[in-house]
Design a protein around this motif. Structure first.
Motif, PDB file in Angstrom:
ATOM      1  N   UNK A  97     -14.591  45.725  95.567  1.00  0.00           N
ATOM      2  CA  UNK A  97     -15.837  45.598  94.787  1.00  0.00           C
ATOM      3  C   UNK A  97     -15.939  46.723  93.764  1.00  0.00           C
ATOM      4  N   UNK A  98     -15.568  47.929  94.178  1.00  0.00           N
ATOM      5  CA  UNK A  98     -15.633  49.056  93.243  1.00  0.00           C
ATOM      6  C   UNK A  98     -14.594  48.908  92.124  1.00  0.00           C
ATOM      7  N   UNK A  99     -13.427  48.415  92.496  1.00  0.00           N
ATOM      8  CA  UNK A  99     -12.390  48.222  91.482  1.00  0.00           C
ATOM      9  C   UNK A  99     -12.824  47.168  90.464  1.00  0.00           C
ATOM     10  N   UNK A 100     -13.452  46.108  90.955  1.00  0.00           N
ATOM     11  CA  UNK A 100     -13.906  45.050  90.042  1.00  0.00           C
ATOM     12  C   UNK A 100     -14.988  45.592  89.106  1.00  0.00           C
ATOM     13  N   UNK A 101     -15.939  46.320  89.690  1.00  0.00           N
ATOM     14  CA  UNK A 101     -17.021  46.869  88.869  1.00  0.00           C
ATOM     15  C   UNK A 101     -16.445  47.785  87.794  1.00  0.00           C
ATOM     16  N   UNK A 102     -15.471  48.583  88.194  1.00  0.00           N
ATOM     17  CA  UNK A 102     -14.873  49.521  87.249  1.00  0.00           C
ATOM     18  C   UNK A 102     -14.110  48.775  86.158  1.00  0.00           C
ATOM     19  N   UNK A 103     -13.393  47.736  86.567  1.00  0.00           N
ATOM     20  CA  UNK A 103     -12.582  46.971  85.605  1.00  0.00           C
ATOM     21  C   UNK A 103     -13.463  46.216  84.607  1.00  0.00           C
ATOM     22  N   UNK A 104     -14.691  45.943  84.999  1.00  0.00           N
ATOM     23  CA  UNK A 104     -15.613  45.277  84.073  1.00  0.00           C
ATOM     24  C   UNK A 104     -16.176  46.273  83.061  1.00  0.00           C
ATOM     25  N   UNK A 105     -16.437  47.485  83.532  1.00  0.00           N
ATOM     26  CA  UNK A 105     -17.130  48.463  82.689  1.00  0.00           C
ATOM     27  C   UNK A 105     -16.196  49.277  81.807  1.00  0.00           C
ATOM     28  N   UNK A 112      -4.615  39.571  93.134  1.00  0.00           N
ATOM     29  CA  UNK A 112      -3.862  39.729  94.381  1.00  0.00           C
ATOM     30  C   UNK A 112      -4.699  40.427  95.444  1.00  0.00           C
ATOM     31  N   UNK A 113      -5.446  41.424  95.009  1.00  0.00           N
ATOM     32  CA  UNK A 113      -6.300  42.156  95.957  1.00  0.00           C
ATOM     33  C   UNK A 113      -7.334  41.202  96.568  1.00  0.00           C
ATOM     34  N   UNK A 114      -7.983  40.426  95.712  1.00  0.00           N
ATOM     35  CA  UNK A 114      -9.039  39.533  96.178  1.00  0.00           C
ATOM     36  C   UNK A 114      -8.482  38.475  97.117  1.00  0.00           C
ATOM     37  N   UNK A 151      -4.906  49.056 103.587  1.00  0.00           N
ATOM     38  CA  UNK A 151      -4.120  50.158 103.035  1.00  0.00           C
ATOM     39  C   UNK A 151      -3.665  49.823 101.605  1.00  0.00           C
ATOM     40  N   UNK A 152      -3.217  48.580 101.445  1.00  0.00           N
ATOM     41  CA  UNK A 152      -2.704  48.169 100.149  1.00  0.00           C
ATOM     42  C   UNK A 152      -3.809  48.076  99.086  1.00  0.00           C
ATOM     43  N   UNK A 153      -4.904  47.430  99.463  1.00  0.00           N
ATOM     44  CA  UNK A 153      -5.982  47.193  98.505  1.00  0.00           C
ATOM     45  C   UNK A 153      -6.665  48.503  98.102  1.00  0.00           C
ATOM     46  N   UNK A 154      -6.825  49.413  99.049  1.00  0.00           N
ATOM     47  CA  UNK A 154      -7.461  50.688  98.683  1.00  0.00           C
ATOM     48  C   UNK A 154      -6.538  51.491  97.768  1.00  0.00           C
ATOM     49  N   UNK A 155      -5.241  51.379  98.026  1.00  0.00           N
ATOM     50  CA  UNK A 155      -4.257  52.026  97.166  1.00  0.00           C
ATOM     51  C   UNK A 155      -4.349  51.446  95.747  1.00  0.00           C
ATOM     52  N   UNK A 156      -4.399  50.111  95.672  1.00  0.00           N
ATOM     53  CA  UNK A 156      -4.506  49.454  94.364  1.00  0.00           C
ATOM     54  C   UNK A 156      -5.826  49.787  93.679  1.00  0.00           C
ATOM     55  N   UNK A 157      -6.871  49.935  94.468  1.00  0.00           N
ATOM     56  CA  UNK A 157      -8.181  50.233  93.883  1.00  0.00           C
ATOM     57  C   UNK A 157      -8.142  51.581  93.168  1.00  0.00           C
ATOM     58  N   UNK A 158      -7.416  52.527  93.745  1.00  0.00           N
ATOM     59  CA  UNK A 158      -7.266  53.821  93.067  1.00  0.00           C
ATOM     60  C   UNK A 158      -6.479  53.635  91.777  1.00  0.00           C
TER      61      UNK A 158
END
Lengths: 382, 259, 326
Positions: A259-267, A287-289, A328-335
């Motif tokens: 959710x944070x990654x999506x919000x960031x990618x929008x802004x 892929x994350x979703x 583990x993977x998604x949090x890594x990708x979120x960073x």
């Protein structure tokens, strides 16, 4: 096939979401930084019924089911994995075995206060030399009249310091190996029972992980859960449910980071457009979703089986295996989506990244889950 | 003692609103519906009165289509005892006065000692229904209450209503209608037990004919619903703080003539 | 007169109409073509107050004066005005959005069985019919509404309508109808005054300053109040700041707080959550100061400064001080 939440399940999910967003999210960063156990919010979670979701009302619980439990747990974990693990241990590792294997008198005394949110429980299985190899218990209980004399040490016990009750597994008959393991509840304050060091951890830093020490601790025989020698089976059955809980926690951690990654990618804009519109980022988010949703469905299925009272060893392990890896993977990708900002505390995804790792370790490491799944699919289950 | 709480189901505050094709209604697809926040204060206050006095029945009432049952059920999950749902297509286009007439008719049948509701529903933001219900019933009314205490004899309620520059404290004879302002209390979350128990509680369906309501057309029909005109693009003032501040003050004075 | 537009007078409780009445009377004059009358219920009306109403354009003041009329109570006011309406058949009744008009007009509408458009931001004649424009969903959309019959009842949002220019020497006829004042049911116990900030009321202010989460704590609002004192602004807050307990609820701007339309809005450390934007996006000029260039408020701001508010505010205060002292 029906894949629909009931009205109650939707309301429980909504309540947990609102509670987590309004009450837990504002303190999550701070308690992580300070390694502070969140007594106040944990108490409120108990009052709301989140500590004994599937326990019948007669024993202090909410009288709901395992599916509601994973829905609520995911919502809590989305904001704070530390709160989620406190909840998970109370519900599945401590509450469930006492409900299932305890007598009415034991449920009254050991379950009611925990399911009602007035006290915490913990699950004391792991030892310095017995983690994945849980059969190899060094803690012993020697019968002495109507008491057992317990000696030994338990390690990495979630809620260890904060708990009023410990569900302890120990050897009552060394010769019988794991068939000599027995479960019993030890109350805080029992002479000979003390808490050792509290661990300083990479993640879930606001949760309490402690060492329990038993030195000639006299535990009444009446506190034994099930029969002598039944302990290992109880532990494994509890871990089936526990794995579903950790699966839900992992889904929550992943979903929160997503959710944070999506919000960031929008802004966030680069080259004049939101970064989400760059294919590299868009595909990553896709892929994350997808992974988060797949993990969630595995967890839901395992919870549904458990709620129906069906065997779910395979499904619980699959859910935990896949969900923890996804976390583990998604949090890594979120960073990665956040770039350098993701490495900074203020953007929170680094907390999710640190919290995610534990889900591959506790309540059966990834290796153990693979072992279980392999055995099950090869038909070699014992 | 019986307390009626009027609630309305509204789109969540975070919803981006869109106008539907008819240009007279909103696009409802994808909306998360909630109990209007001010109404939650009213529900909470009713529950607190019950906790304080005991022997109090809390009845929630709402007007609207089938989906409103969810809102009523969440009030039941918070702890209300039962619900009445005025569910009739004849009231689909109700304006505040029609809504007030329908709700007043339910209230007449239920004969509560007190009616609590939110200061306004956060959809049409009219805030007229509490006063209009009171007028139709001929009861006293107090708006925007920040505090409330029912006298021991249950005959009057002491309220503090928010007005410009302060709070006016009144004794209001009951039955009365009170509209809740933010700050009255902090609404509770429904507990799991409450949620599990809610399905056993009654939600009574009533139609306009059950209430003896005559067919009527709205007094204030909506002619059109429009999106807000977009604001002209603004500008970020560059430069260090000192330069930017000077430029801002100059712009406000000379361009915008806002100061 | 059967074609009159009535304006419900909101006063300062000391005998003088509030400034917002210039806007209500101004708008009524535009719509009615001059046939405008004021209706004033009060415990005390000053000659100055009456003169003021006349100068703004009221041709007549219906004055109902009596100690029992204060504090405002709906059950006292509504029957009086309803009786007057029955006798005089006005075409419209307009009032400003205030705590008492909000309740009074709603109750009057129910008594008369007519429509009320609350919180209007626009009124226009369409042939011989009135059409009102009012924000709904806290200003996310606008609804155009019409009335099925007269009198047309509406409340007007402050700072939106052009105020009447006072015409010195223009006077209103005063009429004191003999009315039965009904007994009050609400008994006043006390009035608790809020500690005055010395700044204008949020919904009435022409300039509003808002502090959000970026204020970091309640103690820092003093710098906004200082700025407010210089430019005559009310100081409000975002929901984040109110929920954090930094400001009382009555200062909250947004969908679950006050909706405002000032001439100038200055947001400091306000990110611009959708529910806050809903409460202030109809402001005429919007200024945003936030150190996060991605803050959504910049999307609707006329002027933005990307910087730390704690650097900007003191300098802005100094700059305004210099400007206004000139």
């Amino acid at each position: 096939m029906k894949l629909e939440l009931t009205d109650e399940q939707q309301m429980i999910q909504a309540m947990a979401r609102e509670f987590a967003e309004s009450e837990i999210a504002p303190i999550a960063d701070e308690i992580d930084r300070d390694e502070r156990f969140p007594h106040e919010t944990v108490k409120r979670m108990g009052e709301l019924g989140l500590m004994g979701i599937a326990v019948p009302e007669a024993w202090g619980g909410a009288g709901s089911d395992m599916v509601s439990y994973v829905l609520a747990l995911e919502e809590i974990a989305k904001q704070c994995a530390s709160h989620a693990v406190v909840m998970s241990v109370n519900n599945s590792l401590y509450g469930w075995p006492i409900l299932t294997y305890g007598t009415d008198a034991q449920r009254e005394r050991f379950l009611k206060p925990v399911a009602g949110g007035h006290a915490l429980g913990c699950f004391a299985l792991t030892e310095p030399q017995a983690g994945s190899d849980a059969r190899n218990q060094a803690t012993t209980a020697v019968r002495d009249g109507d008491h057992y004399a317990v000696n030994g040490r338990k390690l990495f016990i979630t809620n260890g310091r904060e708990s009023s009750f410990a569900l302890l597994f120990c050897q009552t008959d060394k010769d019988k190996a794991h068939r000599g393991i027995t479960a019993m509840v030890v109350e805080k304050g029992t002479p000979g029972f003390s808490v050792g060091k509290t661990e300083d951890k990479l993640g879930i830093r606001a949760s309490d992980t402690a060492e329990l020490i038993f030195e000639d601790c006299r535990v009444p025989v009446a506190h034994r859960i099930g029969d002598e020698g039944q302990g290992f089976r109880i532990a494994l059955a509890a871990l089936d449910g526990g794995r579903i809980g950790i699966g839900a926690q992992a889904v929550g951690i992943a979903a929160g980071a997503l959710a944070r990654a999506i919000a960031y990618a929008r802004e966030r804009k680069t080259f004049g457009v939101p970064i989400g519109e760059h294919q590299m980022i868009g595909w990553k988010l896709a892929d994350m979703a997808t992974a988060v949703d797949a993990a969630r469905l595995l967890v839901w299925r395992a919870a549904w089986l458990k709620a129906k009272g069906r065997r779910c060893t395979l499904e619980a392990s699959m859910a935990k295996l896949f969900a923890s890896r996804t976390a583990v993977q998604v949090t890594n990708d979120a960073i990665q989506v956040h770039g350098g900002y993701g490495y900074i505390r203020e953007y929170q995804v680094e907390r999710y990244y640190r919290d995610a790792k534990i889900t591959e370790l506790y309540e059966g490491t990834t290796e153990i889950q693979r072992l279980v799944v392999a055995r099950e699919v090869l038909g070699g289950a014992e | 003692m019986k307390i009626a709480v009027l609630v309305k189901q509204v789109p969540d505050t975070a919803t981006q609103m869109k106008v539907a094709g008819t240009a007279k209604a909103i696009e409802t697809a994808g909306i998360t519906w909630i109990v209007s926040p001010y109404d939650e204060y009213a529900v909470e206050e009713a529950l607190r009165i019950r906790e304080k006095r005991g022997q109090v029945e809390v009845v929630v009432m709402s007007l609207g289509p089938d989906r409103v049952k969810e809102a009523l059920r969440s009030c039941l999950a918070m702890g209300a005892d039962r619900a009445v749902h005025v569910n009739d297509p004849a009231l689909a286009e109700a304006d505040t006065l029609m809504a007030a007439r329908a709700l007043a008719a339910v209230i007449k049948q239920e004969a509560p000692d007190l009616v609590l509701t939110g200061r306004q529903a956060i959809d049409d933001d009219m805030g007229a229904v509490p006063a209009q219900v009171a007028e139709i019933l001929g009861w006293p009314c107090a708006y925007w209450i920040m505090e409330e205490a029912i006298a021991d004899d249950g005959k009057t309620v002491r309220i503090g209503r928010q007005v410009e520059g302060g709070l006016e404290i009144f004794d209001v004879p009951m039955p009365a209608v009170l509209s809740a302002q933010k700050g009255l209390n902090e609404p509770r979350y429904p507990t799991l037990k409450g949620i599990m128990g809610a399905k056993k509680k009654e939600i009574k369906d009533v139609k306009a004919s059950d209430l003896g309501l005559a067919a009527e057309a709205p007094q204030l029909p909506v002619v059109a619903l429009e999106a807000l005109p977009p604001r002209p693009p603004g500008r970020i003032i560059p430069g260090d703080v000192a330069t930017a501040v000077k430029e801002l003050v100059r712009s406000l004075r000379e361009e915008a003539k806002a100061i | 007169m059967a074609n009159a537009f009535w304006c419900m007078v909101e006063d300062d409780r000391k005998g003088t109409p509030k400034k917002v009445m210039a806007e209500v009377i101004g708008e009524a004059t535009r719509l009615a073509g001059g046939d405008v009358e004021a209706v004033w219920l009060t415990d005390t009306a000053t000659d100055d107050g009456i003169r003021q109403l006349g100068e703004w354009g009221a041709k007549k003041v219906w004055l109902i004066e009596g100690a029992e009329l204060a504090p405002y109570r709906a059950e006292v006011w509504v029957p009086i005005v309803a009786e007057l309406v029955a006798a005089q058949s006005p075409k419209a009744i307009l009032g400003p959005v205030t705590s008492r008009q909000r309740e009074f007009m709603a109750r009057l509408a129910a008594r008369l069985g007519v429509g009320l458009a609350g919180d209007c931001m626009g009124l226009a004649m369409d042939g011989d019919k009135l059409v009102g424009t009012r924000p709904v969903y806290a200003g996310k959309l606008l609804a155009k509404v019409a009335w099925a019959k007269t009198p047309w009842l509406a409340t007007l949002r402050p700072n939106v309508f052009k105020p009447a220019d006072a015409q010195p020497g223009q006077t209103a006829a005063v009429e004191r109808p003999s009315v039965q004042i009904p007994a009050a049911q609400l008994k006043l116990v006390e009035r608790r005054e809020e500690a005055s900030t010395g700044l204008p009321e949020l919904t009435e202010a022409e300039i509003v300053i808002s502090g959000g989460r970026g204020m970091k704590g309640p103690e820092n609002y003093v710098i906004l109040e200082e700025l407010g004192g210089i430019i005559g602004a009310a100081v409000g807050a975002s929901r984040a700041a109110v929920d954090a307990g930094w400001r009382p609820h009555r200062f909250q701007i947004g969908q679950t707080g006050r909706t405002i339309s000032p001439k100038l809005y200055l947001g400091f450390g306000v990110s611009g959550a959708i529910q806050h934007l809903a409460g202030m996006r109809t402001s005429k000029v919007i200024v945003a100061v936030n150190k996060d260039p991605e803050a959504p408020i910049f999307k609707i701001a006329d002027y933005g400064i990307v910087a730390d508010l704690f650097e900007v505010v003191p300098q802005l205060t100094q700059e305004f001080k210099r400007l206004l002292e000139k």
